[in-house]
Design an enzyme around this catalytic site. Structure first.
Site, PDB file in Angstrom:
ATOM      1  N   SER A 153       0.873  -1.048   0.151  1.00 20.09           N
ATOM      2  CA  SER A 153      -0.013   0.093   0.060  1.00 20.09           C
ATOM      3  C   SER A 153       0.934   1.178   0.109  1.00 20.09           C
ATOM      4  O   SER A 153       2.190   1.104   0.675  1.00 20.09           O
ATOM      5  CB  SER A 153      -1.116  -0.020   1.272  1.00 20.09           C
ATOM      6  OG  SER A 153      -1.472   1.379   1.211  1.00 20.09           O
ATOM      7  N   TYR A 170      -1.277  -0.779  10.440  1.00 19.92           N
ATOM      8  CA  TYR A 170      -1.357  -0.810   9.126  1.00 19.92           C
ATOM      9  C   TYR A 170      -0.449  -0.336   8.088  1.00 19.92           C
ATOM     10  O   TYR A 170       0.499  -1.231   7.202  1.00 19.92           O
ATOM     11  CB  TYR A 170      -2.842  -0.239   8.337  1.00 19.92           C
ATOM     12  CG  TYR A 170      -2.981  -0.561   6.995  1.00 19.92           C
ATOM     13  CD1 TYR A 170      -3.500  -1.742   6.380  1.00 19.92           C
ATOM     14  CD2 TYR A 170      -2.984   0.581   6.177  1.00 19.92           C
ATOM     15  CE1 TYR A 170      -3.627  -1.965   5.115  1.00 19.92           C
ATOM     16  CE2 TYR A 170      -2.918   0.124   4.588  1.00 19.92           C
ATOM     17  CZ  TYR A 170      -3.458  -1.017   4.375  1.00 19.92           C
ATOM     18  OH  TYR A 170      -3.750  -1.173   2.961  1.00 19.92           O
TER      19      TYR A 170
END
Length: 264
Positions: A153, A170
């Site tokens: 990501s 994350y």
């Protein structure tokens, strides 16, 4: 002059290839399954919910793609070997592994629970290591060939601006995916295995729904040089490049598919 140079169509052709795609029942995983399947690959999808998988398989079959599914919670170590066992039983071998299963958790760093941290880390990086190891040892290394695609990501490339997301676990996990990709590529290149990562920006998905509602799609689009967020087609080209012989001399790389957000 080089003999037997393949055409571009032949380089991107996946006829006879097999692929295991985790987190493949919807969103980015299903989009990549469409891309590989439409180029001829036989697909096995995995995610936690059988009902979602059944819908995804029906969707792929309606497009003429050979597909089946195996329900597995990859946040649990005990689920990984049985998943690979069953995938190999169905496919015979695994040419392409797409590690797409992932989770996020929003909380200020000072209040982020250790349990939530572990949940995100277990799924987003620990499971990728374990399933890659299992597939590598049992299918790719013995055959001296393979394509591994890890879904990172752009959150793994930077922190979060104030007032936006609070997703420290994350972000950390996706940064780990990027360096895991480099490290594994360095080790497994001798076996003819390429290992690359895709770092998506904002795409509409169940995982990003809350963020899109909080920040607004228009605001997020304005942050991108291309003035848009990702759609249902935007990961297909990158996934196909890394999965096919068109990308056979690319390894250890992370490609951001984010409308240019990470470039400015």
């Amino acid at each position: 002059m080089t003999k037997n140079v393949r055409s571009v169509k032949q380089l991107f052709d996946l006829s006879g290839k097999t692929a295991l795609i985790t987190g493949g029942s919807r969103g980015l995983g299903l989009q990549m399954a469409e891309a590989l399947g439409e180029q001829g690959a036989t697909i096995v999808l995995s995610s936690r919910k059988q009902s979602d998988l059944d819908e995804a398989v029906a969707h792929l079959k309606s497009r003429g793609i050979q597909a089946s599914a195996i329900a597995a919670d990859l946040g649990q170590e005990s689920a990984i070997k049985p998943l690979v066992d069953e995938a190999l039983a169905r496919l015979g071998h695994i040419d392409i592994l797409i590690n797409n299963a992932g989770a996020t958790w929003g909380a200020p760093a000072e209040d982020h629970s250790v349990e939530a941290w572990d949940k995100v880390m277990n799924l987003n990086i620990r499971s990728i290591f374990m399933i890659s190891q299992e597939v590598g040892k049992r299918s790719m290394i013995p055959r001296k060939t393979g394509r591994i695609i890890n879904i990172a990501s752009i959150a793994g490339l930077s922190g979060n601006p104030p007032g936006t997301m609070q997703t420290i676990a994350y972000n950390t996990s996706k940064a780990a995916v990027i360096n895991f990709t480099r490290a594994l590529a360095g080790e497994w290149g001798v076996y003819g295995i390429t290992v690359n990562a895709i770092a998506p920006g904002f795409f509409p998905s169940k995982m990003t729904k809350g963020i899109l509602e909080h920040l607004g799609e228009e605001k997020l689009a304005r942050q991108a040089p291309l003035q848009r967020i990702g759609d249902d087609e935007d990961l297909k080209g990158a996934a196909l490049l890394f999965a096919s012989d068109a990308g056979k001399h690319i390894t250890g790389q992370t490609l951001a598919v984010d409308g240019g957000v990470s470039a400015v």
